[in-house]
Scaffold this motif. Structure first.
Motif, PDB file in Angstrom:
ATOM      1  N   VAL A  28      -6.129  -2.312  -9.012  1.00  0.00           N
ATOM      2  CA  VAL A  28      -7.002  -1.633  -8.049  1.00  0.00           C
ATOM      3  C   VAL A  28      -7.613  -2.722  -7.174  1.00  0.00           C
ATOM      4  O   VAL A  28      -8.018  -3.771  -7.680  1.00  0.00           O
ATOM      5  N   ALA A  29      -7.662  -2.492  -5.863  1.00  0.00           N
ATOM      6  CA  ALA A  29      -8.197  -3.488  -4.939  1.00  0.00           C
ATOM      7  C   ALA A  29      -9.026  -2.821  -3.858  1.00  0.00           C
ATOM      8  O   ALA A  29      -8.812  -1.647  -3.530  1.00  0.00           O
ATOM      9  N   ASN A  30      -9.970  -3.569  -3.299  1.00  0.00           N
ATOM     10  CA  ASN A  30     -10.744  -3.130  -2.144  1.00  0.00           C
ATOM     11  C   ASN A  30      -9.937  -3.361  -0.884  1.00  0.00           C
ATOM     12  O   ASN A  30      -9.142  -4.302  -0.815  1.00  0.00           O
ATOM     13  N   GLY A  31     -10.167  -2.533   0.110  1.00  0.00           N
ATOM     14  CA  GLY A  31      -9.501  -2.715   1.392  1.00  0.00           C
ATOM     15  C   GLY A  31     -10.278  -2.016   2.481  1.00  0.00           C
ATOM     16  O   GLY A  31     -11.377  -1.499   2.259  1.00  0.00           O
ATOM     17  N   THR A  32      -9.678  -1.977   3.660  1.00  0.00           N
ATOM     18  CA  THR A  32     -10.277  -1.328   4.821  1.00  0.00           C
ATOM     19  C   THR A  32      -9.211  -0.540   5.556  1.00  0.00           C
ATOM     20  O   THR A  32      -8.116  -1.061   5.813  1.00  0.00           O
ATOM     21  N   VAL A  33      -9.517   0.712   5.885  1.00  0.00           N
ATOM     22  CA  VAL A  33      -8.643   1.509   6.737  1.00  0.00           C
ATOM     23  C   VAL A  33      -8.952   1.098   8.169  1.00  0.00           C
ATOM     24  O   VAL A  33     -10.105   1.106   8.596  1.00  0.00           O
ATOM     25  N   LEU A  34      -7.922   0.726   8.938  1.00  0.00           N
ATOM     26  CA  LEU A  34      -8.090   0.237  10.302  1.00  0.00           C
ATOM     27  C   LEU A  34      -7.756   1.280  11.355  1.00  0.00           C
ATOM     28  O   LEU A  34      -8.386   1.318  12.417  1.00  0.00           O
ATOM     29  N   GLU A  35      -6.725   2.084  11.099  1.00  0.00           N
ATOM     30  CA  GLU A  35      -6.312   3.142  12.028  1.00  0.00           C
ATOM     31  C   GLU A  35      -5.804   4.326  11.219  1.00  0.00           C
ATOM     32  O   GLU A  35      -5.212   4.135  10.155  1.00  0.00           O
ATOM     33  N   ILE A  36      -6.030   5.518  11.772  1.00  0.00           N
ATOM     34  CA  ILE A  36      -5.535   6.724  11.102  1.00  0.00           C
ATOM     35  C   ILE A  36      -4.758   7.580  12.088  1.00  0.00           C
ATOM     36  O   ILE A  36      -4.990   7.527  13.298  1.00  0.00           O
ATOM     37  N   THR A  37      -3.837   8.347  11.545  1.00  0.00           N
ATOM     38  CA  THR A  37      -3.170   9.432  12.260  1.00  0.00           C
ATOM     39  C   THR A  37      -3.197  10.622  11.307  1.00  0.00           C
ATOM     40  O   THR A  37      -3.727  10.533  10.198  1.00  0.00           O
ATOM     41  N   ALA A  38      -2.584  11.702  11.712  1.00  0.00           N
ATOM     42  CA  ALA A  38      -2.541  12.882  10.861  1.00  0.00           C
ATOM     43  C   ALA A  38      -1.734  12.638   9.587  1.00  0.00           C
ATOM     44  O   ALA A  38      -1.976  13.272   8.573  1.00  0.00           O
ATOM     45  N   LYS A  39      -0.787  11.700   9.613  1.00  0.00           N
ATOM     46  CA  LYS A  39       0.105  11.500   8.464  1.00  0.00           C
ATOM     47  C   LYS A  39       0.136  10.088   7.912  1.00  0.00           C
ATOM     48  O   LYS A  39       0.655   9.868   6.824  1.00  0.00           O
ATOM     49  N   GLY A  40      -0.363   9.110   8.634  1.00  0.00           N
ATOM     50  CA  GLY A  40      -0.257   7.741   8.169  1.00  0.00           C
ATOM     51  C   GLY A  40      -1.436   6.892   8.602  1.00  0.00           C
ATOM     52  O   GLY A  40      -2.148   7.233   9.547  1.00  0.00           O
ATOM     53  N   TRP A  41      -1.626   5.810   7.896  1.00  0.00           N
ATOM     54  CA  TRP A  41      -2.763   4.924   8.149  1.00  0.00           C
ATOM     55  C   TRP A  41      -2.305   3.485   8.160  1.00  0.00           C
ATOM     56  O   TRP A  41      -1.394   3.099   7.422  1.00  0.00           O
ATOM     57  N   ARG A  42      -2.990   2.654   8.970  1.00  0.00           N
ATOM     58  CA  ARG A  42      -2.828   1.201   8.906  1.00  0.00           C
ATOM     59  C   ARG A  42      -4.053   0.662   8.196  1.00  0.00           C
ATOM     60  O   ARG A  42      -5.183   0.998   8.543  1.00  0.00           O
ATOM     61  N   GLU A  44      -5.776  -2.771   5.569  1.00  0.00           N
ATOM     62  CA  GLU A  44      -5.663  -4.155   5.149  1.00  0.00           C
ATOM     63  C   GLU A  44      -6.350  -4.312   3.808  1.00  0.00           C
ATOM     64  O   GLU A  44      -7.307  -3.601   3.504  1.00  0.00           O
ATOM     65  N   GLY A  45      -5.820  -5.241   3.027  1.00  0.00           N
ATOM     66  CA  GLY A  45      -6.404  -5.501   1.723  1.00  0.00           C
ATOM     67  C   GLY A  45      -5.791  -6.738   1.101  1.00  0.00           C
ATOM     68  O   GLY A  45      -4.687  -7.143   1.463  1.00  0.00           O
ATOM     69  N   PRO A  46      -6.499  -7.331   0.138  1.00  0.00           N
ATOM     70  CA  PRO A  46      -6.075  -8.610  -0.425  1.00  0.00           C
ATOM     71  C   PRO A  46      -4.960  -8.528  -1.478  1.00  0.00           C
ATOM     72  O   PRO A  46      -4.310  -9.529  -1.756  1.00  0.00           O
ATOM     73  N   MET A  47      -4.729  -7.357  -2.050  1.00  0.00           N
ATOM     74  CA  MET A  47      -3.721  -7.240  -3.100  1.00  0.00           C
ATOM     75  C   MET A  47      -2.353  -6.997  -2.466  1.00  0.00           C
ATOM     76  O   MET A  47      -2.189  -6.061  -1.692  1.00  0.00           O
ATOM     77  N   PRO A  48      -1.367  -7.837  -2.753  1.00  0.00           N
ATOM     78  CA  PRO A  48      -0.037  -7.666  -2.167  1.00  0.00           C
ATOM     79  C   PRO A  48       0.598  -6.340  -2.565  1.00  0.00           C
ATOM     80  O   PRO A  48       0.490  -5.900  -3.710  1.00  0.00           O
ATOM     81  N   GLU A  82      -1.947  -6.747   6.134  1.00  0.00           N
ATOM     82  CA  GLU A  82      -1.954  -5.389   6.681  1.00  0.00           C
ATOM     83  C   GLU A  82      -0.710  -4.647   6.227  1.00  0.00           C
ATOM     84  O   GLU A  82       0.350  -5.240   6.048  1.00  0.00           O
ATOM     85  N   PHE A  83      -0.869  -3.332   6.053  1.00  0.00           N
ATOM     86  CA  PHE A  83       0.269  -2.502   5.700  1.00  0.00           C
ATOM     87  C   PHE A  83       0.019  -1.082   6.157  1.00  0.00           C
ATOM     88  O   PHE A  83      -1.107  -0.688   6.434  1.00  0.00           O
ATOM     89  N   ALA A  84       1.106  -0.331   6.287  1.00  0.00           N
ATOM     90  CA  ALA A  84       1.028   1.069   6.711  1.00  0.00           C
ATOM     91  C   ALA A  84       1.287   1.968   5.514  1.00  0.00           C
ATOM     92  O   ALA A  84       2.118   1.661   4.661  1.00  0.00           O
ATOM     93  N   LEU A  85       0.552   3.067   5.475  1.00  0.00           N
ATOM     94  CA  LEU A  85       0.701   4.058   4.416  1.00  0.00           C
ATOM     95  C   LEU A  85       1.109   5.398   5.007  1.00  0.00           C
ATOM     96  O   LEU A  85       0.532   5.850   5.998  1.00  0.00           O
ATOM     97  N   GLU A  86       2.077   6.026   4.389  1.00  0.00           N
ATOM     98  CA  GLU A  86       2.413   7.408   4.688  1.00  0.00           C
ATOM     99  C   GLU A  86       1.716   8.260   3.627  1.00  0.00           C
ATOM    100  O   GLU A  86       1.927   8.064   2.432  1.00  0.00           O
ATOM    101  N   ILE A  87       0.875   9.176   4.077  1.00  0.00           N
ATOM    102  CA  ILE A  87       0.091  10.011   3.165  1.00  0.00           C
ATOM    103  C   ILE A  87       0.944  11.204   2.733  1.00  0.00           C
ATOM    104  O   ILE A  87       1.430  11.960   3.573  1.00  0.00           O
ATOM    105  N   GLN A  88       1.119  11.381   1.414  1.00  0.00           N
ATOM    106  CA  GLN A  88       1.912  12.493   0.912  1.00  0.00           C
ATOM    107  C   GLN A  88       1.109  13.559   0.180  1.00  0.00           C
ATOM    108  O   GLN A  88       1.491  14.717   0.204  1.00  0.00           O
ATOM    109  N   ASP A  89       0.062  13.174  -0.512  1.00  0.00           N
ATOM    110  CA  ASP A  89      -0.655  14.146  -1.344  1.00  0.00           C
ATOM    111  C   ASP A  89      -2.148  13.951  -1.159  1.00  0.00           C
ATOM    112  O   ASP A  89      -2.712  12.963  -1.614  1.00  0.00           O
ATOM    113  N   MET A  90      -2.753  14.932  -0.468  1.00  0.00           N
ATOM    114  CA  MET A  90      -4.195  14.906  -0.248  1.00  0.00           C
ATOM    115  C   MET A  90      -4.759  16.271  -0.583  1.00  0.00           C
ATOM    116  O   MET A  90      -4.148  17.299  -0.282  1.00  0.00           O
TER     117      MET A  90
END
Length: 115
Positions: A28-42, A44-48, A82-90
């Motif tokens: 588990v790691a701390n991070g920050t959401v930088l950008e959002i869309t309806a389905k995905g987010w950019r 950043e966080g320290p854990m690879p 930085e990395f991008a996430l595709e949101i599947q289950d909310m």
């Protein structure tokens, strides 16, 4: 997001600075959401992380102090921390809150509706 092998934007992005936790059974790691869309987010966080990795996400937008929980998100790409996430289950209530947030931020005509 359109493709896991060739990700591209198909939704309008909105910049945010939301605190988050991300992880799976191994970390588990701390991070920050930088950008959002309806389905995905950019984010950043320290854990690879690596493309294809599945994560659980907990986010605390200032406008929603009780936070949002994303039960499943997949890493699409990684560039440094930085990395991008595709949101599947909310949770449907959290999804509705996010849709309304984007409606207000971007205007109702820019947010795609999911059937």
């Amino acid at each position: 997001m359109m493709s896991r092998t060739h990700p591209g934007r198909c939704h309008t992005r909105w910049p945010v600075q939301w605190l988050m936790l991300y992880g799976n059974d191994d970390f588990v790691a701390n991070g920050t959401v930088l950008e959002i869309t309806a389905k995905g987010w950019r984010v950043e966080g320290p854990m690879p992380v690596h493309p294809g990795m599945r994560l659980n996400i907990w986010v605390w937008p200032p406008e929603k102090p009780e936070g949002l929980h994303i039960g499943a998100a997949t890493v699409l790409w990684v560039k440094g921390y930085e990395f991008a996430l595709e949101i599947q289950d909310m949770n449907p209530i959290d999804q509705e809150w996010l849709t309304q947030f984007l409606d207000r931020a971007l205007g109702w005509y820019l947010v795609p509706r999911v059937a």
